[in-house]
Design an enzyme around this catalytic site. Structure first.
Site, PDB file in Angstrom:
ATOM      1  N   SER A  86      80.622  18.669   1.474  1.00 16.38           N
ATOM      2  CA  SER A  86      80.309  20.086   1.537  1.00 16.38           C
ATOM      3  C   SER A  86      81.510  20.927   1.983  1.00 16.38           C
ATOM      4  CB  SER A  86      79.094  20.305   2.446  1.00 16.38           C
ATOM      5  OG  SER A  86      78.457  21.528   2.182  1.00 16.38           O
ATOM      6  N   ASP A 415      75.090  18.521  -3.436  1.00 12.51           N
ATOM      7  CA  ASP A 415      75.786  18.341  -2.160  1.00 12.51           C
ATOM      8  C   ASP A 415      75.320  17.054  -1.473  1.00 12.51           C
ATOM      9  OD1 ASP A 415      76.658  18.604   0.545  1.00 12.51           O
ATOM     10  OD2 ASP A 415      76.708  20.784   0.326  1.00 12.51           O
TER      11      ASP A 415
END
Length: 568
Positions: A86, A415
């Site tokens: 991320s 993610d």
């Protein structure tokens, strides 16, 4: 075992790629010189990996500061691999674009400071990028997120692809980069957050599923394959897209939905769209209201809220104009059937309503047809919560026994923080032989969640991992120390893990729970913008303190692994 290479683009092998092996051999020479300075016995060169967790802009800034301080302490040249999740991937992508960034970290930190605290993003540029992406075969919310959220947060676009940063890695000048994502299908259908199958990695050489030993050359990621045959060549996507793919979990579902909704609303009322779209349309005002009503309806549906009132309001807006007479009829049918329908049927009718609103009279007569095409695709993706859509390079491939992958034409990559907010599964690939993991945790909430989930992951999959006393960590959760070392136990092959919570009792004022909580409140994950120089500098300071205070311990652990001379 060497890789099977019957096809030049699809690679099936259980270890690591030829390119990664060559790059890490080159990197060993740099590591050797570093260890020599410490008087280490070079019979064994330990493999060290830095992991940076997610956490939005907070993670990106803290990751940059951590690497700068590792270099300042003479530790960076001992690192073989660098992987992020991320927000840390935002730092990674910008660094590797600098070439041999190991020699320019102070400069890179200053550039990030200037960009985040003084820089700006251009909505017009973001819109042009998004309209271009909407013309591609596989557009999803990931594209929208990359250009309207990540770009706004980082004040940066990167038009070059991942393969453009190969040279410095292949020469061993910098740690070998591994970007992380997960396959949403596994997380949704089987709830298998602890399954290795879900993890997907991007390196400068290959992209694929380590658990299946199945990869595609990175410059062919996104191309359309069937049973190994390349059916359609697509250009390699740029790093901005990769940052959107790897960094799309800034909070819970509601937070993400609110961010997207606000971004679309801001776009619709922007001067660019008002001047070039609505004000040149004969019914521009009505069109704007209809689109805002449609957005509110979709958000309500996704949030599980009552939609009838909003449906009635949208119907009334559609009824004002003859342009939308077919959409009005569709809204009428939807309202009449709404209470008798299942959730899937409701979504089907809402999808039909979206298509009716964006029918040819609107698109073809507008000054900016491409804008409405982009917006239609975005609202369609929003309704279906469609993220990370890409052609599946393993479609109909019979080389691996994984029908849950090979029978899907499209992959949905998201993610990795949705599974584990640090890339332990990639670090623990047996072919990488990682001896020491320096895990820098920039996440919010429980500062030990990543290490605890990593322990559960390894236990569930029979992977060597050092013992983790969760009860002790739970007691420290509100006031953690700056470093925790996990090693030993029954599994001798387990790596040593050093875990560094970002905010802790050693670097946050007096270290009391209230002080640490204030730091978390000052730097929330979903903070889109508004970092002052003071915000930036204080965050950099606390991140560097964690490395500075524990540099001697890091060296000690490296010496243990390298069987260093006792007189040093």
């Amino acid at each position: 075992m060497d890789q099977v290479n019957r096809s030049p683009e699809i690679l099936i092998f259980p270890a690591i790629s030829v390119g990664e092996r060559a790059a890490t051999r080159s990197r060993q020479r740099v590591i050797m010189e570093c260890l020599k300075k410490w008087g280490c016995n070079l019979d064994k060169i330990p493999t060290i990996m830095v992991l940076g967790s997610g956490g939005g802009t907070r993670a990106s800034i803290a990751c940059q500061a951590t690497l700068t301080e590792l270099a300042h302490q003479g530790l960076l040249d001992s690192i073989m691999y660098f992987s992020g999740v991320s927000g840390s991937t935002w730092c990674m992508s910008s660094l590797y674009a600098h070439g041999d960034w190991s020699q320019e970290l102070e400069k890179a930190e200053a550039e990030m400071r200037s960009r985040i605290t003084e820089g700006s993003w251009d909505l017009d540029v973001a819109l042009e990028k998004a309209k271009w992406a909407a013309g591609l075969e596989r557009y999803s919310l990931t594209d929208f997120w990359a250009y309207f959220v990540v770009y706004e947060q980082t004040k940066m676009l990167q038009d070059d692809p991942l393969t453009s940063i190969k040279e410095q890695s292949e020469k061993g000048l910098v740690p070998y980069p591994i970007f992380s994502a997960v396959d949403r299908h596994y997380l949704q259908q089987w709830k298998r957050k602890l399954a290795p199958d879900a993890w997907f990695e991007f390196t400068v050489h290959t992209a694929g599923f380590p658990a299946h030993g199945a990869y595609v050359t990175t410059n062919h990621f996104g191309c359309r394959f069937k049973a190994r045959e390349l059916e359609s060549k697509k250009p390699e996507r740029e790093l901005s897209y990769l940052r959107g793919l790897c960094g799309s979990a800034l909070g819970d579902f509601q937070t993400i939905m609110d961010i997207i909704s606000d971004a679309i609303k801001n776009l619709l009322v922007s001067r660019r769209v008002q001047d070039k779209v609505f004000r040149v349309m004969s019914e521009g005002h009505h069109c704007e209201k209809i689109l805002l009503d449609l957005l509110s309806l979709e958000i309500a549906y996704l949030g599980g809220k009552d939609c009838l009132l909003l449906l009635n309001g949208l119907r009334d807006s559609l009824n004002v104009s003859l342009t939308f007479k077919e959409a009005y009829k569709s809204a009428e049918v939807t309202i009449q059937e709404w209470d008798r329908m299942s959730l899937e049927d409701k979504k089907r009718l809402l999808s039909q309503l979206v298509e009716k609103i964006f029918e040819l009279p609107l698109v073809e007569t507008s000054y900016e047809a491409s804008f409405f095409s982009f917006l239609r695709k975005t609202l369609r993706c929003l309704l279906n919560w469609d993220w990370g859509s890409t052609n599946n390079f393993l479609y109909k491939l019979d080389d691996i026994n994984a029908p849950e992958v090979t029978e899907r034409k499209v992959l949905h990559l998201v993610d990795a923080g949705l599974a584990l907010n640090s890339a332990y599964p990639l670090a623990l690939h047996p072919a990488r032989h990682v001896d020491l993991i320096l895990s820098f945790d920039f996440s919010s909430g429980d500062p030990f969640e990543t290490i605890k989930v990593a322990s559960d992951y390894c236990q569930a999959n029979g992977i060597p991992f050092p013992p983790v006393n969760k009860a002790e960590l739970d007691r420290d959760a509100k006031e953690p120390s700056d470093c925790y070392v996990f090693q030993g136990g029954e599994r001798e092959q387990a790596p040593i893990v050093m875990h560094f919570p970002l905010f802790n009792r050693n670097n946050c004022g007096g270290g009391a729970e209230a002080d640490i909580e204030q730091w978390h409140k000052r730097y929330p994950t979903f903070r889109i913008s508004g970092y002052s120089k003071d915000d930036f500098d204080k965050l950099v300071h606390v991140a560097k303190m964690n490395v500075r205070h524990q540099a001697a311990t890091i060296v000690e652990k490296i010496k243990e692994l390298g069987r260093c001379a006792s007189h040093v």
